[in-house]
Design an enzyme around this catalytic site. Structure first.
Site, short mmCIF file in Angstrom:
data_model
loop_
_atom_site.label_atom_id
_atom_site.label_comp_id
_atom_site.label_asym_id
_atom_site.label_seq_id
_atom_site.Cartn_x
_atom_site.Cartn_y
_atom_site.Cartn_z
N GLY A 219 13.32 -2.44 -0.45
CA GLY A 219 13.69 -1.26 -0.06
C GLY A 219 14.17 -0.42 -0.89
O GLY A 219 14.68 0.83 -0.45
N GLU A 260 14.19 -8.45 -3.77
CA GLU A 260 12.72 -8.55 -3.39
C GLU A 260 12.20 -7.39 -3.37
O GLU A 260 11.59 -6.79 -2.33
CB GLU A 260 12.63 -9.21 -2.11
CG GLU A 260 11.36 -9.75 -1.60
CD GLU A 260 11.34 -10.46 -0.40
OE1 GLU A 260 11.02 -11.47 -0.39
OE2 GLU A 260 11.62 -9.93 0.50
N PRO A 261 12.01 -6.51 -4.54
CA PRO A 261 11.77 -5.22 -4.46
C PRO A 261 9.95 -5.13 -4.53
O PRO A 261 9.54 -5.97 -5.21
CB PRO A 261 12.06 -4.41 -5.37
CG PRO A 261 12.57 -5.36 -6.44
CD PRO A 261 12.67 -6.75 -5.67
N GLY A 262 9.36 -4.05 -3.79
CA GLY A 262 7.99 -3.80 -4.28
C GLY A 262 8.01 -2.45 -4.87
O GLY A 262 7.66 -2.35 -6.21
N ARG A 263 8.16 -1.44 -4.23
CA ARG A 263 8.03 0.07 -4.81
C ARG A 263 8.98 0.23 -5.95
O ARG A 263 8.26 0.54 -6.78
CB ARG A 263 8.84 0.78 -3.45
CG ARG A 263 8.95 2.13 -3.88
CD ARG A 263 9.36 2.99 -2.87
NE ARG A 263 9.36 2.32 -1.49
CZ ARG A 263 8.53 2.59 -0.53
NH1 ARG A 263 7.68 3.67 -0.90
NH2 ARG A 263 8.48 2.11 0.36
N ARG A 299 -0.48 7.36 2.12
CA ARG A 299 1.16 7.53 2.52
C ARG A 299 1.22 8.86 2.85
O ARG A 299 2.06 8.88 3.77
CB ARG A 299 1.79 7.32 1.26
CG ARG A 299 1.87 5.65 0.70
CD ARG A 299 2.81 5.51 -0.36
NE ARG A 299 4.11 5.33 0.06
CZ ARG A 299 5.20 6.14 -0.02
NH1 ARG A 299 4.90 7.25 -0.68
NH2 ARG A 299 6.35 5.86 0.80
N CYS A 332 -14.37 12.82 6.65
CA CYS A 332 -14.66 13.63 7.54
C CYS A 332 -13.74 13.46 8.77
O CYS A 332 -13.81 12.96 9.82
CB CYS A 332 -15.99 13.24 8.04
SG CYS A 332 -16.97 14.09 9.38
N GLU A 333 -12.55 14.16 8.33
CA GLU A 333 -11.33 14.12 9.11
C GLU A 333 -10.28 15.10 8.74
O GLU A 333 -10.15 15.21 7.56
CB GLU A 333 -10.77 12.66 9.21
CG GLU A 333 -10.06 12.28 10.39
CD GLU A 333 -9.63 11.04 10.58
OE1 GLU A 333 -10.18 9.89 10.09
OE2 GLU A 333 -8.11 11.02 10.83
N TYR A 368 2.17 0.97 -3.06
CA TYR A 368 1.38 1.39 -1.69
C TYR A 368 0.38 2.24 -1.84
O TYR A 368 0.14 2.92 -0.95
CB TYR A 368 2.55 1.60 -0.37
CG TYR A 368 3.67 0.56 -0.37
CD1 TYR A 368 3.39 -0.75 -0.03
CD2 TYR A 368 4.73 0.74 -1.08
CE1 TYR A 368 4.16 -1.72 0.12
CE2 TYR A 368 5.57 -0.38 -0.88
CZ TYR A 368 5.45 -1.55 -0.33
OH TYR A 368 6.69 -2.28 -0.20
#
Ligand code: LLP
Length: 410
Positions: A219, A260-263, A299, A332-333, A368
Site C-alpha cells: 500500500g 509486502e509492497p507491489g507499487r 488505471r 472503440c469506446e 498495475y
C-alpha cells in the site's frame, strides 16, 4: 520527461523504439533496485507480484533477496518458473481456494498460506495437518487511493473479520501460525497508520497465540504527480518497528517485520511508450489519439488515476508551443481516455504541441500496467523491455495474432 532515471532518457527510448517499435513497456532495473534498498530495514520484503508479474522481474527480485506473494495458481506458476522455492519463498494470499486442485497443489508444494477466510482454514486443514499459515486480518477499517483499492472494513471482501473464530480450526488442524498480516489498502495514509498498528497490537494481545512475524502488507504510495512528496519510508518503518517491539515484549520472543509492497517497488521503474496516430478537432475539443488503449493501461479508466505524460518529438526538434489536448486510444469506446480526472471523463492535459508520429510516454506505469492489460478489441499484448546493466533486452515478446486466436481454434 519525468526525471526519475538516467536510463529512461530520450536517447535510450529512441534506441529501443527503433529496435522494437511502439507500443511497448520499458522498465529500468536500477529504480527497482533502489526501492528494494530503501526497504532494507525490514526483516523481510515480499513482492506483491500482481503489480508486475513478468518472470524476468520476478527473477530480478529473487536475485535481490526479495520474497514473493502469489494470489492465484498462475502467480504460483510464475514464481516457481522464476526460480523461487515454493516452501521457503512463496506465500499464497487469498480469501478462497478457487478449486480443490489448487489446495492439493499448495499442499504438495508445501506453500505457506495467508488465510483470508474461515472456510479456507477448514478446507486446508482437512488435507494438510500442521500446514504453515498466516492470518490476514480485516481491521474493520481501511484506506485506498480509490474505494476499489480499500481492503478494510465491511465494504471489502478481504481478510478475517473475527480472529477468535479461527482458533477452533487452528487447534483442530494443528496449523503452524507464522504471523498476522494486515493490508488495509493501496495508498497508505499516515493519519490512520497508528490506528492500524494499534489494531495489530490489540489483535495479537487478545488472540494470545505464539507468532514469529507480523506483516504490514503493502500500500506504500508513490509520487504520480510532479509536485507530490515521496513516501516517507523511515517514518513508516519507525511506526511499525515500535509496534513490533511492543508485541515482542508481550509475547516474549522476537517478532520479525515483513513488508509486502507491489507499487512501491516497481511503479516508477516503468513507462509505456506510444505513438500519435491521429489528431482530431471535435467542436471545441482537441483529441490526440495514440496507439495504446485502456486494454494496455487501465488505471486512468478504472480509478481515474493520474499518470504523468511526456512527449518525444519524432524529428527531435523541441516543441515550444504548449496546448491543451485530450489523450485517447484506439479502442472503440468513448471512455478510452488517459487524461480523465476524478471529476471529468473528457478532460485535457497541457502538453507541448503534438504532431502525427510523435511519441507519448505514460510515466510510473511499472505497477498495475502490463499486469492488468488485456486483449480487449482483439489487440495483442505488447512487448516488455528491461534495462539492466546499461543494456536493454526484451522480456516479453509482442503477442502474434496466431497466438491470440490459438485457444479458440478448436
Ligand atoms: N498485499 C496484499 C494482500 C494486496 O492485496 C495488495 C494489493 C498488496 C499487498 C500490494 O499493494 P500495493 O503495495 O501495490 O499498493 N490495481 C490497483 C491496485 C490494487 C491492489 C490490490 N492489492 C492500482 O492500479 O492501483
Amino acid at each position: 520527461m519525468k526525471n526519475n532515471s538516467k536510463n529512461l532518457n530520450k536517447k535510450y527510448i529512441l534506441q529501443i523504439i527503433e529496435k522494437y517499435q511502439t507500443p511497448l513497456w520499458i522498465y529500468d532495473s536500477n529504480i527497482i533496485k533502489d526501492r528494494i534498498l530503501q526497504l532494507k530495514k525490514f526483516d523481510s520484503i515480499r513482492f506483491a507480484q500482481k503489480a508486475c508479474s513478468n518472470i524476468h522481474i520476478l527473477k530480478f527480485m529473487k536475485e535481490n533477496n526479495v520474497k514473493v506473494d502469489a494470489v492465484s495458481e498462475g502467480e504460483i506458476e510464475r514464481a516457481i518458473y522464476a526460480g523461487y522455492n515454493p516452501e521457503k519463498d512463496i506465500v499464497f494470499t487469498s480469501d478462497l481456494f478457487e478449486s480443490n486442485k489448487l489446495i492439493k497443489k499448495i499442499v504438495s508444494l508445501n506453500i505457506t498460506v495467508n488465510i483470508g477466510s474461515i472456510n479456507m482454514l477448514e478446507q486446508l486443514g482437512k488435507l494438510s495437518l500442521g500446514h504453515k499459515i498466516w492470518l490476514r486480518i480485516n481491521p474493520k477499517f481501511g484506506y485506498g487511493h480509490n474505494e476499489k483499492t480499500n481492503t478494510g472494513g465491511e465494504n471489502s471482501k478481504h481478510g478475517i473479520w473475527n480472529i477468535q473464530k479461527s482458533l477452533y480450526y487452528i487447534k483442530k488442524y494443528k496449523f503452524k501460525l507464522v504471523g498476522i498480516h494486515m493490508h488495509i489498502g493501496s495508498g497508505i495514509n499516515f493519519n490512520n497508520l497508528k490506528k492500524v498498528c494499534k489494531k495489530m497490537i490489540e489483535t495479537i494481545f487478545n488472540f494470545k497465540q505464539k507468532i514469529k512475524f507480523i506483516s504490514t502488507g503493502g500500500g506504500l504510495s508513490i509520487p504520480y504527480k510532479l509536485n507530490e512528496k515521496k513516501f516517507n519510508v523511515d517514518n513508516f518503518f519507525n511506526i511499525w518497528d515500535k509496534t513490533r517491539k511492543k508485541i515482542s515484549q508481550y509475547i516474549g520472543n522476537p517478532i520479525k517485520l515483513e513488508i509486502e509492497p507491489g507499487r512501491f517497488l516497481v511503479a516508477e521503474s516503468g513507462i509505456l511508450v506510444s505513438k500519435v496516430r491521429s489528431i482530431k478537432k471535435m467542436g471545441k475539443k482537441k483529441y490526440t489519439l495514440v496507439n495504446v488503449g485502456f486494454n494496455e493501461l487501465i488505471r486512468p479508466v478504472l480509478y481515474s488515476s493520474y499518470h504523468h505524460i511526456s512527449i518525444i518529438k519524432r524529428n527531435k526538434e523541441k516543441s515550444k508551443k504548449m496546448e491543451k489536448t485530450i489523450i485517447g486510444g484506439p479502442l472503440c469506446e468513448s471512455g478510452d481516455i488517459f487524461t480523465q480526472t476524478k471529476k471529468k471523463m473528457i478532460s485535457h492535459r497541457l502538453l507541448p504541441k503534438l504532431d502525427i508520429g510523435d511519441y507519448v510516454i505514460f510515466h510510473d506505469t511499472g505497477a498495475y500496467g502490463a499486469s492488468m492489460s488485456s486483449n480487449y478489441n482483439s489487440r495483442p499484448l505488447i512487448p516488455e523491455i528491461l534495462i539492466e546493466n546499461k543494456k536493454f533486452r526484451i522480456i516479453r515478446k509482442r503477442q502474434t495474432f496466431k497466438e491470440m486466436l490459438m485457444l479458440e481454434k478448436i
